[in-house]
Write a protein that holds these residues in place. Structure first.
Motif, mmCIF file in Angstrom:
data_model
loop_
_atom_site.group_PDB
_atom_site.id
_atom_site.type_symbol
_atom_site.label_atom_id
_atom_site.label_comp_id
_atom_site.label_asym_id
_atom_site.label_seq_id
_atom_site.Cartn_x
_atom_site.Cartn_y
_atom_site.Cartn_z
ATOM 1 N N ASP A 86 0.825 -1.205 0.000
ATOM 2 C CA ASP A 86 0.000 0.000 0.000
ATOM 3 C C ASP A 86 0.861 1.257 0.000
ATOM 4 N N VAL A 87 2.025 1.193 0.649
ATOM 5 C CA VAL A 87 2.959 2.322 0.608
ATOM 6 C C VAL A 87 3.530 2.463 -0.803
ATOM 7 N N ALA A 88 3.934 1.353 -1.424
ATOM 8 C CA ALA A 88 4.450 1.395 -2.800
ATOM 9 C C ALA A 88 3.410 1.977 -3.747
ATOM 10 N N ILE A 152 10.304 -5.261 -2.826
ATOM 11 C CA ILE A 152 11.476 -4.829 -2.072
ATOM 12 C C ILE A 152 11.562 -3.312 -2.082
ATOM 13 N N GLN A 153 11.305 -2.721 -3.268
ATOM 14 C CA GLN A 153 11.495 -1.285 -3.411
ATOM 15 C C GLN A 153 10.777 -0.763 -4.639
ATOM 16 N N GLY A 177 7.240 9.426 6.253
ATOM 17 C CA GLY A 177 7.754 8.636 7.360
ATOM 18 C C GLY A 177 7.497 7.148 7.224
ATOM 19 N N ASP A 178 6.717 6.777 6.199
ATOM 20 C CA ASP A 178 6.401 5.361 5.981
ATOM 21 C C ASP A 178 7.437 4.648 5.119
ATOM 22 N N PHE A 179 8.457 5.357 4.663
ATOM 23 C CA PHE A 179 9.486 4.741 3.822
ATOM 24 C C PHE A 179 10.809 5.448 4.038
ATOM 25 N N SER A 180 11.887 4.819 3.557
ATOM 26 C CA SER A 180 13.217 5.424 3.537
ATOM 27 C C SER A 180 13.664 5.599 2.098
ATOM 28 N N HIS A 199 10.678 1.576 5.804
ATOM 29 C CA HIS A 199 11.066 2.770 6.556
ATOM 30 C C HIS A 199 12.266 2.560 7.471
ATOM 31 N N SER A 200 12.539 1.343 7.913
ATOM 32 C CA SER A 200 13.684 1.117 8.804
ATOM 33 C C SER A 200 14.923 0.631 8.065
#
Length: 280
Positions: A86-88, A152-153, A177-180, A199-200
């Motif tokens: 969902d972030v992607a 993965i990304q 803040g949900d990803f790096s 994010h980590s």
């Protein structure tokens, strides 16, 4: 005393022709003979990195995809931190203007590891890389339809100025803040890779976990890198060395500088700081 050496791949262990200088191989062998652990830490996928380790030694661990995965030399996954789908999906929706240079990268055996909406096989900037990775590529339109599992990304590639604008856009998103972000800039080639990862995730956090697994404190780690996505790894290590060909931003941080990747800079650093045991 150094007990673990963490080494970036492109621009560090490999020269400008993506070959491993013989001096680097010999220095790594001598370090391994002394019982020192070696880990390659790269933004590359396992499929690419494994072909490099086969030429070096069968006891080298791999931190790949900018810290999202830790793999054994045989390919077993020792750690995996995926980007929630969902972030992607939200990231690629918010960066629609960059869709032609956007890809999703998955942890899969071979087919469809890297998915684009459309591949321009005639793009002079990316054509050679596309050809080298042809067996891992696929096209799915719309790109969101490929999100049947967590990737993965999200990966973007393009000219330096364009990718810097993209990075600014990504950092301004309300859910940043949900990803790096992991950024590798190659100013001489006017080429940048931007990875949106869990994010980590970072090379540094993965190296920290691997060192803890081995029972090695950060003070006994040497890290060698050349680009912006190496910064967290270099920050974590007790001893950090940057390549002579490193990006200006990395060199400006004051770490010791070794020779360039075309001059066997990794071998020179290992000789100076590990085999001769002389610390700056």
């Amino acid at each position: 005393m150094i007990r673990l050496i963490a080494i970036d791949l492109d621009g560090t262990l490999l020269d400008s022709h993506w070959q491993g200088p013989e001096a680097n191989r010999r220095a790594l062998e001598r370090a391994i003979e002394r019982g020192i652990h070696i880990v390659l830490v790269t933004g590359r996928r396992f499929s690419f990195t494994h072909s490099v380790t086969e030429q070096l030694h069968d006891d080298i661990a791999l931190i790949v995809n900018n810290g999202a995965l830790i793999k054994s030399p045989e390919g077993a996954t020792l750690l995996r931190r995926l980007l929630p789908r969902d972030v992607a999906r939200a990231v690629i929706a918010a960066t629609r203007d960059y869709r032609p240079v956007t890809a999703l990268v998955f942890d899969r055996p071979e087919d469809s590891q890297i998915v684009f909406e459309r591949i321009d096989w005639n793009d002079p900037r990316s054509r050679a890389d596309f050809e080298r990775n042809r067996q891992f590529l696929n096209e799915i339109r719309p790109l969101e339809d490929s999100l049947t599992e967590d990737p993965i990304q999200v990966m973007y590639t393009g000219p330096v100025a364009e990718m810097r604008r993209l990075v600014a856009t990504l950092r301004s998103l309300p859910f940043s803040g949900d990803f790096s972000l992991a950024v590798a800039e190659y100013e001489a080639r006017d080429f940048t890779i931007v990875d949106v990862i869990e994010h980590s995730c970072s090379k540094g956090s993965a190296l920290s976990q691997w060192a803890e697994h081995l029972g090695i404190p950060r003070e006994e780690i040497l890290a060698i890198g050349d680009n912006l996505n190496d910064r967290e790894m270099l920050d974590f290590a007790g001893l950090a060395v940057v390549m002579g060909n490193a990006s200006p931003g990395l060199k400006s941080l004051g770490w010791p500088v070794t020779l360039s990747n075309d001059e066997g800079g990794v071998a020179a650093a290992i000789e100076q700081y590990v085999l001769a045991d002389r610390h700056p």
